[in-house]
Every structure is written in structure tokens, then in C-alpha cells.
Design a protein around this motif. Structure first.
Motif, PDB file in Angstrom:
ATOM      1  N   CYS A  58      36.378  35.668  35.152  1.00 18.66           N
ATOM      2  CA  CYS A  58      36.774  35.396  36.536  1.00 18.66           C
ATOM      3  C   CYS A  58      38.302  35.347  36.637  1.00 18.66           C
ATOM      4  O   CYS A  58      38.903  35.907  37.555  1.00 18.66           O
ATOM      5  CB  CYS A  58      36.169  34.086  37.023  1.00 18.66           C
ATOM      6  SG  CYS A  58      34.368  34.125  37.081  1.00 18.66           S
TER       7      CYS A  58
ATOM      8  N   PRO B 178      40.143  36.858  47.036  1.00 19.60           N
ATOM      9  CA  PRO B 178      39.476  36.442  45.798  1.00 19.60           C
ATOM     10  C   PRO B 178      38.015  36.119  46.060  1.00 19.60           C
ATOM     11  O   PRO B 178      37.681  35.500  47.085  1.00 19.60           O
ATOM     12  CB  PRO B 178      40.245  35.178  45.401  1.00 19.60           C
ATOM     13  CG  PRO B 178      41.586  35.324  46.024  1.00 19.60           C
ATOM     14  CD  PRO B 178      41.366  36.061  47.297  1.00 19.60           C
TER      15      PRO B 178
ATOM     16  N   TYR C 186      40.192  45.196  46.241  1.00 19.58           N
ATOM     17  CA  TYR C 186      38.992  44.597  45.662  1.00 19.58           C
ATOM     18  C   TYR C 186      38.560  43.425  46.544  1.00 19.58           C
ATOM     19  O   TYR C 186      39.338  42.501  46.788  1.00 19.58           O
ATOM     20  CB  TYR C 186      39.279  44.152  44.235  1.00 19.58           C
ATOM     21  CG  TYR C 186      38.113  43.524  43.511  1.00 19.58           C
ATOM     22  CD1 TYR C 186      38.238  42.269  42.907  1.00 19.58           C
ATOM     23  CD2 TYR C 186      36.882  44.175  43.415  1.00 19.58           C
ATOM     24  CE1 TYR C 186      37.174  41.693  42.239  1.00 19.58           C
ATOM     25  CE2 TYR C 186      35.813  43.595  42.749  1.00 19.58           C
ATOM     26  CZ  TYR C 186      35.959  42.359  42.167  1.00 19.58           C
ATOM     27  OH  TYR C 186      34.918  41.777  41.498  1.00 19.58           O
TER      28      TYR C 186
ATOM     29  N   MET D  32      39.502  47.314  41.216  1.00 16.93           N
ATOM     30  CA  MET D  32      38.132  47.372  40.712  1.00 16.93           C
ATOM     31  C   MET D  32      37.217  47.828  41.854  1.00 16.93           C
ATOM     32  O   MET D  32      37.385  47.403  42.992  1.00 16.93           O
ATOM     33  CB  MET D  32      37.676  45.977  40.256  1.00 16.93           C
ATOM     34  CG  MET D  32      38.377  45.486  39.020  1.00 16.93           C
ATOM     35  SD  MET D  32      38.105  43.710  38.739  1.00 16.93           S
ATOM     36  CE  MET D  32      36.350  43.651  38.525  1.00 16.93           C
TER      37      MET D  32
ATOM     38  N   TRP E 299      36.085  34.293  43.990  1.00 19.76           N
ATOM     39  CA  TRP E 299      35.642  33.167  43.159  1.00 19.76           C
ATOM     40  C   TRP E 299      34.781  32.212  43.969  1.00 19.76           C
ATOM     41  O   TRP E 299      34.845  32.179  45.218  1.00 19.76           O
ATOM     42  CB  TRP E 299      36.865  32.405  42.629  1.00 19.76           C
ATOM     43  CG  TRP E 299      37.752  33.232  41.736  1.00 19.76           C
ATOM     44  CD1 TRP E 299      37.369  34.038  40.703  1.00 19.76           C
ATOM     45  CD2 TRP E 299      39.172  33.350  41.822  1.00 19.76           C
ATOM     46  NE1 TRP E 299      38.459  34.633  40.127  1.00 19.76           N
ATOM     47  CE2 TRP E 299      39.587  34.232  40.789  1.00 19.76           C
ATOM     48  CE3 TRP E 299      40.146  32.790  42.647  1.00 19.76           C
ATOM     49  CZ2 TRP E 299      40.922  34.570  40.571  1.00 19.76           C
ATOM     50  CZ3 TRP E 299      41.481  33.128  42.430  1.00 19.76           C
ATOM     51  CH2 TRP E 299      41.860  34.010  41.412  1.00 19.76           C
TER      52      TRP E 299
ATOM     53  N   ASN F  55      47.210  49.054  40.332  1.00 13.66           N
ATOM     54  CA  ASN F  55      46.510  48.421  39.221  1.00 13.66           C
ATOM     55  C   ASN F  55      45.915  49.481  38.312  1.00 13.66           C
ATOM     56  O   ASN F  55      45.570  50.581  38.752  1.00 13.66           O
ATOM     57  CB  ASN F  55      45.358  47.558  39.757  1.00 13.66           C
ATOM     58  CG  ASN F  55      45.808  46.159  40.098  1.00 13.66           C
ATOM     59  OD1 ASN F  55      45.965  45.317  39.242  1.00 13.66           O
ATOM     60  ND2 ASN F  55      46.048  45.925  41.378  1.00 13.66           N
TER      61      ASN F  55
ATOM     62  N   HIS G 119      37.377  52.018  39.011  1.00 14.32           N
ATOM     63  CA  HIS G 119      38.368  51.652  40.013  1.00 14.32           C
ATOM     64  C   HIS G 119      38.415  52.687  41.115  1.00 14.32           C
ATOM     65  O   HIS G 119      37.915  53.812  40.973  1.00 14.32           O
ATOM     66  CB  HIS G 119      39.754  51.569  39.361  1.00 14.32           C
ATOM     67  CG  HIS G 119      40.014  52.708  38.433  1.00 14.32           C
ATOM     68  ND1 HIS G 119      39.915  52.585  37.068  1.00 14.32           N
ATOM     69  CD2 HIS G 119      40.328  54.004  38.662  1.00 14.32           C
ATOM     70  CE1 HIS G 119      40.174  53.765  36.500  1.00 14.32           C
ATOM     71  NE2 HIS G 119      40.422  54.637  37.448  1.00 14.32           N
TER      72      HIS G 119
ATOM     73  N   GLN H 299      44.172  41.378  40.696  1.00  8.32           N
ATOM     74  CA  GLN H 299      43.653  42.226  41.781  1.00  8.32           C
ATOM     75  C   GLN H 299      44.142  41.736  43.134  1.00  8.32           C
ATOM     76  O   GLN H 299      44.139  42.481  44.113  1.00  8.32           O
ATOM     77  CB  GLN H 299      42.115  42.199  41.788  1.00  8.32           C
ATOM     78  CG  GLN H 299      41.442  42.672  40.507  1.00  8.32           C
ATOM     79  CD  GLN H 299      41.433  44.185  40.376  1.00  8.32           C
ATOM     80  OE1 GLN H 299      41.156  44.910  41.322  1.00  8.32           O
ATOM     81  NE2 GLN H 299      41.749  44.669  39.184  1.00  8.32           N
ATOM     82  N   TRP H 300      44.520  40.432  43.170  1.00 10.97           N
ATOM     83  CA  TRP H 300      44.811  39.820  44.453  1.00 10.97           C
ATOM     84  C   TRP H 300      46.248  39.335  44.580  1.00 10.97           C
ATOM     85  O   TRP H 300      46.588  38.621  45.520  1.00 10.97           O
ATOM     86  CB  TRP H 300      43.849  38.647  44.700  1.00 10.97           C
ATOM     87  CG  TRP H 300      42.417  39.094  44.708  1.00 10.97           C
ATOM     88  CD1 TRP H 300      41.854  40.037  45.521  1.00 10.97           C
ATOM     89  CD2 TRP H 300      41.374  38.629  43.847  1.00 10.97           C
ATOM     90  NE1 TRP H 300      40.508  40.197  45.235  1.00 10.97           N
ATOM     91  CE2 TRP H 300      40.195  39.334  44.198  1.00 10.97           C
ATOM     92  CE3 TRP H 300      41.284  37.673  42.826  1.00 10.97           C
ATOM     93  CZ2 TRP H 300      38.974  39.123  43.562  1.00 10.97           C
ATOM     94  CZ3 TRP H 300      40.076  37.460  42.200  1.00 10.97           C
ATOM     95  CH2 TRP H 300      38.930  38.185  42.566  1.00 10.97           C
TER      96      TRP H 300
ATOM     97  N   LYS I 267      40.601  38.517  36.938  1.00  9.01           N
ATOM     98  CA  LYS I 267      40.640  39.298  38.172  1.00  9.01           C
ATOM     99  C   LYS I 267      41.848  38.929  39.031  1.00  9.01           C
ATOM    100  O   LYS I 267      42.133  39.606  40.014  1.00  9.01           O
ATOM    101  CB  LYS I 267      39.365  39.065  38.991  1.00  9.01           C
ATOM    102  CG  LYS I 267      38.114  39.588  38.321  1.00  9.01           C
ATOM    103  CD  LYS I 267      36.923  39.406  39.240  1.00  9.01           C
ATOM    104  CE  LYS I 267      35.643  39.868  38.589  1.00  9.01           C
ATOM    105  NZ  LYS I 267      34.511  39.769  39.540  1.00  9.01           N
TER     106      LYS I 267
ATOM    107  N   GLU J  78      37.974  48.518  34.087  1.00  5.31           N
ATOM    108  CA  GLU J  78      36.850  48.674  35.005  1.00  5.31           C
ATOM    109  C   GLU J  78      36.931  50.000  35.749  1.00  5.31           C
ATOM    110  O   GLU J  78      38.008  50.594  35.864  1.00  5.31           O
ATOM    111  CB  GLU J  78      36.855  47.567  36.071  1.00  5.31           C
ATOM    112  CG  GLU J  78      36.259  46.259  35.627  1.00  5.31           C
ATOM    113  CD  GLU J  78      37.259  45.424  34.900  1.00  5.31           C
ATOM    114  OE1 GLU J  78      38.375  45.937  34.668  1.00  5.31           O
ATOM    115  OE2 GLU J  78      36.948  44.282  34.556  1.00  5.31           O
TER     116      GLU J  78
ATOM    117  N   HIS K 253      44.366  45.396  33.942  1.00  2.00           N
ATOM    118  CA  HIS K 253      43.174  44.639  33.597  1.00  2.00           C
ATOM    119  C   HIS K 253      42.758  45.049  32.182  1.00  2.00           C
ATOM    120  O   HIS K 253      42.172  46.104  31.981  1.00  2.00           O
ATOM    121  CB  HIS K 253      42.058  44.930  34.612  1.00  2.00           C
ATOM    122  CG  HIS K 253      41.056  43.834  34.711  1.00  2.00           C
ATOM    123  ND1 HIS K 253      40.142  43.742  35.726  1.00  2.00           N
ATOM    124  CD2 HIS K 253      40.811  42.775  33.906  1.00  2.00           C
ATOM    125  CE1 HIS K 253      39.387  42.662  35.563  1.00  2.00           C
ATOM    126  NE2 HIS K 253      39.772  42.059  34.463  1.00  2.00           N
TER     127      HIS K 253
END
Lengths: 586, 295
Positions: free
Chosen positions: B56, B19, B14, A448, B21, A436, A442, B62-63, B59, A440, B70
Motif C-alpha cells: 500500500c 489515494p 491512478y 498504474m 487507501w 511514473n 501502466h 502515484q499521488w 503506491k 505494474e 515503482h
């Protein structure tokens, strides 16, 4: 008046309203001279409009290499009365005014001087007779100029043919006829020696390319393998967009005129992330819009080249004039702290080579590189030796090799902590390279991360790259007599008039040395300090009010320059400005 | 390809790959749908780039195992454009919120739609700004009370479906996070579609939007494919696009509103017809012919 002949030194100035084809006529005249082996320098000035106003194209022709314009004019070609009014006092004694006496009445009384020759040529009449359109007056005036200078009309004809060839014979032929009409009129109505300035071809000299700063930057990018160019039109950066778009198919690039500058910069970053060399160009206002994305490039460590073509600010400023007012902006733009490089080439040749370096350095250090130019450099043209590309090497920096990609982990350590701060890049599509990137903070995989220790190390990793760059970047160049104790310091396009000023000063018995900075960030502290230490007097020359390079010198070396020659009227430096300024302090 | 859902989940990273959320967030439905879609399409993660916006929803990359970018707030589409034009063999998917795509990034959305780049744009539309703790968004209903609009939103909401249609979008759909199977089909169709695919996804925000909840949507959404809607008929699509406001929030159609095929932006760049830009050789570029033109 009997005056000595001047051979192969001519200052030719064409003036008229916008819409009269002033700029292209100036370029045609310049090329006619340069094809004869002469050296030329062309500067154009125009206001921000499409019709009306006052445009000039000023061509300096010399046998020796010439690096800038000077103030005096030998032949003023006036397509309207305003041109005479505005420039009559720039004429050298023994100079001439070429004008249409059917439209304008000129006398020694009306001019307020009797030491210039008046050359009436019925421009409009000849244009409509031979060329059928008033715009052909330019070609009439060009033919007449060639005749006055006793130069070879064939040189002009060749350039006219090549310039208008894309529009076909129906445009080429009338222009040739118009030029001949002007040429013949002078030959038939004025004695052979009436104009003291003569031009003649130089045997055995290869004609040189005549190139503008914009063209040089564009060619440098193309040579460096730039494949993606995205930009929004803005004076004086637009010529780069036009050039790249014109050659898009030939060189297999993608050139995108975007919806705004924010899109332009973000697209370039996306393209570079995916593995292609990418560039954008704009002026100060557009660079404001690009600031946030500049930080994105710095944070993601994606290489990208941004050309900032300076013009007077703030806000809309003077769209079509020149300045050196964005140095501090280029150095500080965007929030937070991240590494970037800033370069300001000094002339057309440096525009070419610096742009190649910029693309190499961007990928080597994985940083955004900003190239500062200005309207003066972007839109002036100069005769140059054909660029030597035999030594040009592309350095794509640290790219993932097979062994880097074969690791067992699902993701790739794009931001590994290394000694130099430079980590390996993988491109989308590469197996084993998944990672990634983003705005942000990282971790080493690019995920992140808000971890304090990671943050500290990542800041240091990124900034560490500048230490290596500082060691490897080209150093400032010193011109002139090293033993002189008067040091002049300048950056960017100041080099053009400064080299001419040094000639004038030397003729007047004043030897100076000139330190010219191209690469300004990282700042070449040691070199600047060394040269300042070994000089009794230092003079700073730059085109802004707050002396931005001056403050950088003080900030980095602790030293203050003794004198400053600053210009901020929207006009470039002329050698005379610098000579006067230096003489005042000596 | 033989990949499974789990192959598109990270086991670390991350939040440890999970996640973060709020429980019940509509984003869970969307991430499930995209993973199903990538598996069904048999895509190799290395050939997929997910671009997330800010919020939100942004992100999500990231998963999901793939290359991820990003982007800055509102700027997902320009980044996606640069990536796609650099290597058009990649599958490029944008995940952004309603603030990102319909507010600050609205200009880029319209121009990206015009461009008809082969990119899928999935908008997590929760009608509020969640990550910044509860302000209004361009799609909030009139009168919606938030931290930034305590007296109730004055403006009418953006109509992304109608905007997309009038910008000549070649694929316009709306999904619902509460029906992630249906959503997965829509996403699959959008990715398969050759051209720009806009998929607006109704995504309840359990923490900051107490109006447009799962119950609220369940009472109102219906599937266009269960009617006689012809998604090749643009006039019909426009009618459906205005149904939400015309029925005063009572009926909300989901599914494919409109689909057509038109040359993509990449199609009209012959420079990349043979191979993507990133595969071009840049070591032997000859500028001599152009230099000669300057003599």
C-alpha cells in the motif's frame, strides 16, 4: 633427429600450480611475440582455487591471423611434474619439454616416447641466484623459451619492463636478470639448431593489440558512452568489473561493486532511467538473481545492457570452465512476456562492436539487451587490428525534445501508443517530463492501470518494438564457399575454432560454408531458412547438451538440422573436434 | 518556488489522482507530511524522484507530483542508488513498507546506510503485510496472530533503529502517522540532511493490525525533543533505540535519535564533482590510449 625448421608457427604451453603466475607469464610470452608482428591466440585453463591445482597458459603463435588454439604442443614448459604427465602426449614429434632437471627427472623411457627433445634448465637455481625468489622461475622459463626459438630477447625484455613497471625497478630488474639467465643457459648448453621451431620478427608489420573478450566488451561499452557499471564478482564476468574499475577515473564513469546481483541489475536500471547508459555483467547464477529485474527493465522500457558470461551449470557448476548452455535461459528469463534482444559475439572484435551496438539498440528500442559470452571468449586473448571507431555513432533513440515537453499537461506521455511501439523518453530533471514508471502495468502516463483495453494495447505496444528490431538488426554472416552444399551453423564463440577448422577441411579438400549467428533474438528466421534450403546437408555445432540453437532453428523455421556436433565437458571446441565431427557425417 | 500543496496533487491518473487507501489509514498522514515537506523545502517537482516499494505504501508516488519509480518488492534502494548516482542533483526519496525495507530488502538497507548516499528512506511501518491481506511482517510484535502465523509470531521483531545505528547511519529518526506535523518536520530534516536519512514511520493499518492502533500508539509515543536527548550522542541513541523492547512495549520514543555529518558516497566520487554523470558528454570518448596499453 634432423627435421625441417618451422618458422613462425609455434604452440607453446606453460603449466604449473596456481600461484606460480602461469597466466601472466603466458601473456608476457604472447606479447613478446605479438610485438614482433606475429599473430597470437592465448587460452588459459585453471581450476577453481587460489593455490595448487593445475594451471595452463597455451599460446599459439603464427605469421598469419589465427583465431583459436589447436591441441598439439611444440614446446611444453613444465614448472612441475604434473604438467609433464598431463600433457606429454600432446607434443608434436620434434617438439620439446623445457623443465627443471634439478627437480624433475625425465627420460625417453619415463615419457614413453623418444621423439621429443628434453631441455633441462635449472629454473629454481637461476631464479634464486638472479631474481632472489622462486616465482622468478617463470621469467627464467620465458628467457629460455625465447632462446630455444632463436627469438629476440629484447622483445621479451620490453614486455617484462612494461608489465612490472607499476611495481618499480625492484621487481623489473630481477625479472630481467632471470630472463637473461634462462636465455643464456640455453645458448650456452644447447646447440643452436636443437629446437626446430623458430620465431622471427616480421619487418614492416605494426604490432597489434592483444585483447581478451572481457577487455573488448569493456572497451566497447566505454566507447559507447556507458557511464554506469554495477556488478557483483562472478567468474568469468569479473574481469569486466576489474577493467571498468581500473579505468573509472580516466573515463569519468561510476563503477559500483554491489552487495549482490539483484542490487547490480536494479541499480543499472535506476541509472538508465535517470538518463545514463548503464551496464552490468554476471554469469548464469547471477543472471538467475537478475531475472526479476530483467522483467522490470522490459516493463518500464528502460534500456540496459546485461552481459551473461556463460560457464557450465546448473547451480555453481564448473566455475572456471566454459559452456554455451544459457542461450534458452537468456531468451526466456523472467515471468511474463516482454521484448528483449540477445546477442552472442563470436570473437574479440565482435565483442567490441557488438557491445557498442547493444548500447545503441537498447536505447533505440528501449529494451534490455543481453550479450552472451563465455569463459573461453572472456579470458582468451587474440591479436586484433586496432578497432576502427571512425564510423561509430551513438543512437540515443527517441528522447524528448523541447516541443514534447511544452505540452500543458502536468504529466508527460512516456508510453504513448505509437506505430513502432517506441515512445519518447524524458529524464528526471527535465521540465514538462514528469511521469511514473514501474513494475505494474501502466497507462500512457505511467500511472498504474488495471484496465483491460489499456493492458491489451500496452502488451502490443511493447512487443511491436521487436518487429522493427527484427528488420534492422545485423544479419547472420556466412563464411566460406557459398557454393558448398554443406552448411555448418553456430553461434557465439564457436566462430573462433570453426574458422580454423574450415582451413583444415579445405586443405583436406572439403569445402564447407559456415553460418554464424551473433544476433539471435529476434531470431533471423528468413536468413537461416534461406541458407538451410540451399544446402544439401546441415551440421549444428554448439557447446551444450540439448542443442539450444538447434531447437530455436526448428521452432522458428520449421526445419531440423541433419547433424549435431555438441560439446558439454566444460572445454571449448578445438578445430580438431569440429573437423572430426564433420568428417564423420560426410 | 511559490508552490502549494495542491501543486503536488495529481487531478487524474491512478484512481483519478486520489489515494485509495482504507479510510483512516496511516498512509494519509504520511502523504500529507511529504507534500508539506516538499512545499516547505521549495522543491521543484521535476527535480524530485519518489521511489515506491510494493505494498500500500509503495503506491504513494502515484499521488504526489514528481518523477516516480515503482520498484520491485525490496528493491527500492538499489533503484534509488542508480538514480542518485546518475544525477546527484535530484532529490531522491524512497517510500517503502516494513516488509519491503526490513524483510526482503534488509540487505540493501544495511548496504545503503553504509554507503551514506544522500537519499531519504521513509519506511511506512505498520507491522503487518497489508496489501497481501494480512500476514506477519518483520516488525510484528512477538505473538502477533495473522493469516500466516495463526499461532502467533515466534520471532522477535527487527529493531530498525538499532540496526541503522550499528550500520553507521548518519541520520536515524522515527515518526508517527498520527502526528503528521511532527512527521513533516522530520521528513524535512531528513531530506535536508546530507547523507542517508532513515525515517521509520509508525503507521497504523486500520484493516489488518488491530493491536498497534492509533489509541495504542497515542498511549505510548513521546517526543525525544521534549527530553534532554542529545542526538549527537550515539550511545544515548542506542539506549533510546532499545527502549521500546526494554519497557515491554510501554514507551516508544519518536523524533531524531541520531544525526552526524560524514562525506556522502557521491562526495567520494570525484568523477561527478564538476557535474552529474547524466550531463557528461559521451560523444567524444577516446579509447586509443587504453588500446595502446594492450600492445
Amino acid at each position: 633427429m634432423e627435421m625441417e625448421k618451422v618458422v613462425n608457427t609455434l604452440s607453446w604451453k606453460l603449466g604449473g600450480e596456481a600461484g606460480f603466475g602461469i597466466m601472466s607469464a603466458g601473456l608476457i610470452f604472447a606479447k613478446a611475440c605479438s610485438r614482433g608482428g606475429l599473430n597470437v591466440f592465448v587460452i588459459n585453463e585453471y581450476p577453481s582455487l587460489i593455490r595448487g591445482g593445475h594451471n595452463v597458459s597455451h599460446v599459439w603463435v603464427m605469421e598469419r591471423e589465427i583465431t583459436s588454439q589447436y591441441y598439439p604442443v611444440d614446446l611444453l614448459v613444465a614448472l612441475n611434474e604434473e604438467t609433464v604427465e598431463l600433457h606429454k602426449n600432446e607434443l608434436n614429434p620434434g617438439g620439446g619439454i623445457l623443465y627443471d632437471g634439478d627437480k624433475i627427472t625425465l627420460t625417453a623411457e619415463s615419457l614413453g616416447r623418444d621423439d621429443v627433445n628434453l631441455y633441462h634448465v635449472p629454473l629454481e637455481k637461476i631464479a634464486t641466484e638472479t631474481g632472489e625468489r622462486t616465482i622468478m622461475r617463470n621469467s627464467v622459463a620465458l628467457g629460455a623459451s625465447i632462446a630455444l626459438a632463436d627469438y629476440d630477447l629484447d622483445m621479451l625484455n620490453g614486455v617484462i619492463r612494461d608489465t612490472f613497471a607499476p611495481k618499480g625497478d625492484k621487481v623489473v630488474n630481477p625479472n630481467l636478470a632471470a630472463a637473461k639467465g634462462g636465455y643464456d643457459y640455453i645458448k650456452e648448453n644447447y646447440p643452436a639448431d636443437s629446437f626446430r621451431f623458430k620465431l622471427s620478427k616480421i619487418k614492416g608489420r605494426e604490432p597489434k593489440p592483444l585483447i581478451s573478450g572481457s577487455e573488448a566488451i569493456s572497451l566497447g561499452a566505454i566507447q559507447a558512452g556507458c557511464k554506469f557499471y554495477s556488478a557483483y564478482p562472478m567468474t568469468p564476468a569479473s574481469p569486466i568489473l576489474h577493467f571498468m574499475a581500473a579505468h573509472e577515473r580516466r573515463f569519468g564513469m561510476i563503477v559500483k561493486h554491489t552487495e549482490d546481483e539483484i542490487a547490480a541489475m536494479n541499480m543499472a536500471i535506476g541509472a538508465a532511467y535517470a538518463g545514463v547508459r548503464a551496464m552490468t555483467a554476471t554469469s548464469g547464477g547471477g543472471f538467475c538473481l537478475m531475472s526479476e529485474a530483467l522483467g522490470l527493465a522490459g516493463n518500464t522500457e528502460v534500456p540496459v545492457v546485461v552481459v551473461v558470461a556463460q560457464r557450465p551449470g546448473p547451480a555453481t557448476g564448473l566455475a572456471t570452465w566454459t559452456a554455451q548452455g544459457d542461450l534458452r535461459f537468456a531468451i526466456h528469463a523472467a515471468q511474463g512476456e516482454f521484448p528483449r534482444l540477445v546477442a552472442a559475439p563470436g570473437d574479440m572484435e565482435e565483442c567490441f562492436y557488438t557491445t557498442i551496438n547493444a548500447h545503441n539498440f537498447a536505447e533505440r528500442y528501449q529494451v534490455p539487451v543481453i550479450i552472451l559470452e563465455d569463459k573461453y571468449l572472456a579470458e582468451s586473448s587474440k591479436s586484433v587490428e586496432k578497432f576502427n571507431v571512425s564510423n561509430v555513432k551513438l543512437d540515443r533513440g527517441c528522447l524528448a525534445r523541447e516541443e514534447d515537453l511544452e505540452a500543458e499537461e502536468v504529466t508527460f506521455k512516456r508510453y504513448e501508443f505509437t506505430e513502432t511501439g517506441i515512445s519518447t523518453r524524458a529524464f528526471p530533471g527535465q521540465k514538462g517530463g514528469i511521469h511514473n514508471v514501474g513494475g505494474e502495468e501502466h497507462d500512457v502516463y505511467g500511472f498504474m492501470s488495471e484496465d483491460a483495453e489499456n493492458r491489451r494495447k500496452m502488451v502490443e505496444k511493447r512487443m511491436r518494438k521487436l518487429e522493427l528490431a527484427a528488420k534492422e538488426l545485423p544479419k547472420p554472416k556466412l563464411y566460406g564457399d557459398e557454393s558448398s552444399d554443406l552448411l555448418v551453423i553456430g553461434w557465439g564463440s564457436t566462430k573462433c575454432p570453426m574458422l580454423e577448422a574450415m582451413r583444415v577441411l579445405e586443405e583436406d579438400g572439403l569445402k564447407v560454408k559456415f553460418l554464424h549467428l551473433i544476433w539471435i533474438l529476434p531470431f533471423p528466421t528468413e536468413e537461416v531458412r534461406k541458407f538451410m534450403d540451399s544446402s544439401a546437408k546441415t551440421v549444428l555445432v554448439e557447446g551444450n547438451f540439448t542443442s539450444q540453437l538447434g531447437s530455436l532453428i526448428r521452432e522458428n523455421t520449421g526445419k531440423v538440422v541433419d547433424h549435431k556436433i555438441l560439446k558439454y565437458d566444460g572445454r571449448p571446441f578445438y578445430p580438431e573436434d569440429i573437423v572430426r565431427g564433420i568428417k564423420e557425417v560426410v | 518556488m511559490g508552490l502549494k500543496i495542491s501543486d503536488f496533487k495529481y487531478k487524474f491518473g491512478y484512481n483519478g489522482g486520489l489515494p485509495n487507501w482504507c479510510p483512516g489509514c496511516g498512509n494519509f498522514g504520511i502523504i500529507t507530511a511529504i507534500r508539506h515537506s516538499l512545499v516547505n523545502l521549495e522543491l521543484d517537482p521535476k527535480d524530485v524522484v519518489l521511489i515506491g516499494g510494493i505494498g500500500c505504501s509503495g503506491k504513494l508516488p502515484q499521488w504526489v507530483v514528481s518523477y516516480g519509480f515503482h520498484a520491485l518488492h525490496g528493491r527500492t534502494l538499489p533503484v534509488a542508488t542508480g538514480i542518485k548516482l546518475s544525477n546527484h542533483e535530484l532529490t531522491v526519496i524512497v517510500h517503502a513498507g516494513d516488509g519491503d525495507c526490513y524483510g526482503i530488502g534488509l540487505g540493501h538497507l544495511i548496504h545503503s546506510i553504509r554507503r551514506n548516499l544522500d537519499v531519504a528512506c521513509i519506511v511506512h511501518n505498520n507491522q503487518v503485510y497489508g496489501l497481501t491481506t494480512g500476514q506477519t511482517s518483520p516488525t510484528s510484535l512477538k505473538g502477533f496472530k495473522t493469516k500466516s502465523t495463526p499461532e502467533g509470531v515466534i520471532e522477535l521483531p527487527i529493531n530498525p533503529i538499532a540496526l541503522a545505528l550499528s550500520s553507521d547511519a548518519t541520520f536515524v529518526a522515527r515518526g508517527y502517522a498520527g502526528d503528521n506535523r511532527h512527521l513533516a518536520e522530520l521528513i524535512t530534516e531528513g531530506i535536508k540532511h546530507k547523507g542517508f536519512a532513515l525515517i521509520d514511520v509508525l503507521q497504523p493499518c486500520v484493516t489488518f493490525n488491530r493491536v498497534n492502533t492509533y489509541d495504542w500508539f497515542n498511549d505510548r509515543v513521546y517526543k525525544l525533543e521534549e527530553t534532554d536527548h542529545d542526538f549527537t550522542d550515539k550511545d544515548a541513541a542506542f539506549e533510546k533505540a532499545f527502549e521500546w523492547e526494554k519497557t515491554n512495549n510501554e514507551k516508544i520514543p519518536i523524533g531524531i535519535f541520531y544525526k552526524e555529518t560524514r562525506p556522502t558516497y557521491e562526495d567520494e566520487n570525484p568523477q561527478i564533482a564538476e557535474k552529474p554523470l547524466v550531463k557528461h558528454d559521451i560523444t567524444k570518448i577516446d579509447i586509443e590510449p587504453v588500446l595502446n596499453m594492450l600492445i
